[in-house]
Design an enzyme around this catalytic site. Structure first.
Site, PDB file in Angstrom:
ATOM      1  CE  LYS A  64       6.032  -2.152  11.492  1.00 55.03           C
ATOM      2  NZ  LYS A  64       5.902  -3.301  10.582  1.00 55.03           N
ATOM      3  CD  GLU A  68       2.338  -4.272   9.052  1.00 52.56           C
ATOM      4  OE1 GLU A  68       1.936  -4.121   7.888  1.00 52.56           O
ATOM      5  OE2 GLU A  68       3.539  -4.435   9.353  1.00 52.56           O
ATOM      6  CD1 TRP A 112       0.800  -0.340   3.051  1.00 52.39           C
ATOM      7  CD2 TRP A 112      -0.801   1.114   3.560  1.00 52.39           C
ATOM      8  NE1 TRP A 112       1.050   0.107   4.324  1.00 52.39           N
ATOM      9  CE2 TRP A 112       0.078   0.996   4.661  1.00 52.39           C
ATOM     10  CE3 TRP A 112      -1.896   1.972   3.661  1.00 52.39           C
ATOM     11  CZ2 TRP A 112      -0.088   1.719   5.849  1.00 52.39           C
ATOM     12  CZ3 TRP A 112      -2.071   2.686   4.844  1.00 52.39           C
ATOM     13  CH2 TRP A 112      -1.174   2.558   5.921  1.00 52.39           C
ATOM     14  CG  ASP A 113       4.788   0.797   1.595  1.00 50.73           C
ATOM     15  OD1 ASP A 113       3.879   0.049   1.993  1.00 50.73           O
ATOM     16  OD2 ASP A 113       5.909   0.839   2.134  1.00 50.73           O
TER      17      ASP A 113
END
Length: 771
Positions: free
Chosen positions: A611, A498, A358-359
């Site tokens: 995260k 995550e 998705w970056d």
């Protein structure tokens, strides 16, 4: 014949330069990433031409993947054409074996050229100056070249040069657990009567990679560039192809060594034609000369920078760091190839196996949408070309529509490894490929963001609408109806954070699922009313019935949105607030969070530590869904609990910090993001560039400090804020076909239209303007 430019003559202004002033082989991996040169077709890591200890050489070609003995398909480290060794009277010169009297490497971001300046003294006291530069052509993406200037400073004698193409390369060469050989050599031959040729094949699909190279050696002062090599031998060394040449070195006389290289694959031409393609292109390259191709390459970078460059006056550190991120991001795209995208580590290393996440859509694509729309469309076409694979992926998982994989390669199927290691090196099951479903909505969201900034109706009608409809269909089937609560839920997922797996009703995921279905319904209505031919064509193609559309309406209306409007604090997922709470209080030398005392890093899912940005990310991407107080309350809560263990995170907190008035922390987060590789503050720059962070850094500059945003009515708004030491910020963007230049100073904001025929309506600090 063009004049040869030495290092000092070619190099640009200091604001475009990144320096390495000291040689330390323990830092090789970091600088190999920082100094990677790529043109979107191939990437060449910044290793030393002659080799050095601790190096991680890498040559990568977009779209060349293989599985072999690996867990999943991975970007292949192909044959290394860059090796160029120097011998004095038969003795090899290497940085690790000589005394370094002078050393410097410099990346010129303006030109896309890597320079080196070294003076070495061998064990016999012979002092040699070796200077030079190299480039990976942006003009002809198959071409690359190296130029050395070799000057014996205190001796005369025979100097040998060995030109190599190395086929002995491995993936994960320094990691015995994962080491894989993806290539076999199929041809090792001489070429063009004075060059070398190495052709390899991937072990699974027999994809071919062909590289040809040759040298030209002449005296610097010789305007005719006559060959001075008196000996040449072609040597096929098993999996390596080599040629060795010798010339007479004279005291304080400079000799030029030009290395030309050409690369083609069976993605470009038929296998049987590969050698001819390489030979013809190499011959033409040499005939036209090093300098002609270099000039064309620099001209292409000038075009890119004419729009992409952002200037910050008053903060040199931020100015250069931002430019560094833009350089690597814009270099990584191939706008001519819709079958490849940009991996999380670009073409800069083996990290994340070259996979696309998705970056690309959420962090990188905005840069291309506003700076290089043609490339943005190409990146989205990659997702369209993988749509059938996404349909298969959904069906395999028991869903309808199209489900994009968490990690994608060249097939479009799920490529996430099943196993990895935690922060203590313990083996752990990786669940992201099974559960991190929000990427499907992220792709649809990116399609819409591209459309509303470009008005590219051709793309939307022929490609984008189908993506949005098929992903909406996925979400309608993914949602689970809970009868006793009369609502639809999305359970057993992983959100952007995550640390927490197998969670129910992640706020980010649920909001985006609802958005995706709603946007699908809007598009159906728009097509039916204004583009009936396309409506009938697409509904027939994907077998979309009125009954299914009614079902979408029900699901969209009843998706559970976990938001307490009274408390205004969004629970990241059900049960999050019941987790053990820790607050971050300490930071390391790079201003990165330190684990709070007492945290068990093997059980992070039991804590409220996260995260990366999750709820904060949601509020940034869907600002109209939340009022300003809600944004502030959630930012303040989650900022204290975010470990920023993903390079994606600091940029999002920087932008939200600016939105809610936390200017000091916003600037710190911006610097964290901008220097993630320059300072190696994640400790893993060796694995490749943090491409998403590059995009995020640009977003902070433009969407954050530059104040660019689109309001509910689709009007471009500019509400900037500058840090105290910034005197001026200037950037350019494309908006619906017009090129705008925005200049922000302390007391004024000016916007100019540089290109475009249509009138552009914008708002600057709430004031309407027409350009």
């Amino acid at each position: 014949m063009q004049v040869i430019k030495k290092v000092e003559e070619l190099m640009g202004d200091a604001k475009w330069l990144v320096f390495q002033e000291e040689y330390n082989n323990k830092l090789n991996g970091k600088y190999e990433t920082l100094f990677t040169l790529t043109n979107g077709y191939m990437g060449i890591r910044g290793t030393f031409e002659e080799g050095s200890e601790g190096e991680r050489p890498g040559s990568f070609i977009a779209g060349i993947f293989n599985r072999g003995e690996a867990q999943v398909r991975e970007l292949v480290n192909v044959q290394n054409w860059m090796r160029l060794k120097i011998y004095i009277e038969g003795e090899e010169i290497r940085l690790d074996r000589c005394e370094l009297l002078e050393f410097q490497r410099i990346l010129d971001m303006k030109k896309g050229v890597l320079f080196r300046k070294t003076v070495v003294k061998d064990d016999k006291g012979r002092v040699t100056k070796i200077e030079g530069y190299r480039f990976v052509s942006r003009s002809n993406r198959h071409r690359s070249a190296i130029r050395f200037f070799i000057t014996p400073l205190n001796y005369e004698g025979v100097i040998g040069v060995e030109n190599l193409i190395e086929g002995t390369v491995l993936n994960s060469a320094t990691h015995p657990k994962y080491r894989v050989k993806h290539l076999k050599v199929v041809k090792n031959e001489s070429i063009c009567k004075s060059g070398i040729y190495l052709e390899t094949a991937t072990t699974d699909e027999n994809k071919r990679i062909a590289v040809g190279s040759t040298l030209r050696i002449y005296n610097l002062e010789d305007i005719n560039r006559e060959n001075i090599a008196f000996f040449r031998r072609f040597i096929p060394l098993g999996e390596n192809s080599a040629e060795y040449l010798e010339f007479k070195g004279e005291r304080e006389k400079t000799v030029v060594v030009d290395k030309f290289a050409v690369t083609y694959t069976s993605r470009d031409v038929e296998k049987d034609l590969l050698k001819n393609a390489v030979e013809n292109d190499l011959f033409d390259f040499v005939s036209r000369g090093f300098d002609e191709e270099l000039e064309k390459h620099i001209a292409e970078y000038d075009k890119l920078w004419s729009v992409a460059d952002i200037t910050i006056e008053g903060d040199e550190e931020a100015d250069i760091a931002l430019r560094f991120n833009i350089f690597h991001l814009m270099s990584s795209v191939n706008e001519k190839d819709p079958w490849v995208s940009i991996g999380a580590k670009g073409l800069h290393g083996e990290g994340y196996k070259g996979h696309v996440f998705w970056d690309t859509e959420i962090f990188m694509l905005p840069f291309f949408i506003y700076v290089y729309p043609e490339a943005a469309r190409t990146l989205l076409m990659y997702r369209y070309n993988m749509l059938d694979a996404a349909r298969r992926n959904a069906a395999l998982n028991g869903y309808k529509g199209a489900q994009y994989p968490w990690e994608s390669a060249d097939t479009g199927m799920e490529e996430t490894p099943k196993w990895g290691f935690d922060y203590k090196g313990n083996p752990v099951r990786i669940w992201t490929g099974d559960l991190e479903h929000h990427i499907t909505a992220d792709v649809a969201f990116a399609v819409w963001e591209y459309f509303r900034a470009t008005n590219d109706i051709d793309f939307m009608l022929n490609f984008g609408a189908e993506i949005i409809l098929e992903t909406a269909r996925f979400w309608a089937s993914r949602c689970e109806y809970v009868e006793e609560l009369d609502r639809y839920e999305i359970n057993n997922v992983i959100g952007p954070d995550e640390f927490h797996e197998h969670v129910n009703n992640n706020a980010y995921t649920n909001y985006f699922a609802k958005w995706n279905i709603k946007k699908g319904l809007e598009i159906i209505g728009e097509l039916k009313e204004n583009y009936p031919d396309y409506y009938y064509a697409i509904t027939h193609k994907i077998s979309l019935t009125p009954e299914e559309v009614e079902k979408w309406k029900e699901v969209e209306k009843k998706i559970y949105i976990p938001y307490d409007k009274d408390k205004k604090l969004i629970e990241q997922f059900e049960g999050y607030f019941e987790k053990k709470d820790y607050v971050i209080e300490k930071f390391d030398e790079n201003n990165m969070p330190v684990w709070p005392e007492g945290v068990d890093v093997t059980k992070l899912g039991d804590t409220q530590l996260i995260k990366q940005a999750d709820v904060v990310m949601l509020m940034l991407l869907m600002p109209e869904e939340f009022d300003e107080e809600t944004k502030r309350i959630n930012y303040e809560y989650y900022e204290k609990r975010t470990m920023h263990k993903s390079s994606l995170s600091p940029s999002m907190y920087a932008i939200m910090g600016l939105k809610v008035g936390d200017h000091r922390n916003a600037y710190q987060s911006f610097i964290r993001s901008a220097k993630v590789d320059l300072a190696d503050n994640q400790g893993n720059a060796v694995e490749g560039i943090h491409a998403a962070s590059c995009g995020g850094t640009w977003q902070v500059a433009v969407f954050g400090f530059g104040g660019l945003e689109i309001d509910r009515e689709g009007v471009l708004n500019i509400n900037p804020w500058l840090p105290e030491k910034w005197e001026k910020l200037s950037y350019k963007i494309f908006w619906k076909g017009s090129l705008l230049e925005v200049t922000v100073a302390k007391e004024e904001v000016s916007v100019k239209k540089l290109k475009g025929r249509e009138t552009v309506k914008i708002k600057v600090k709430g004031k309407e303007m027409a350009l």
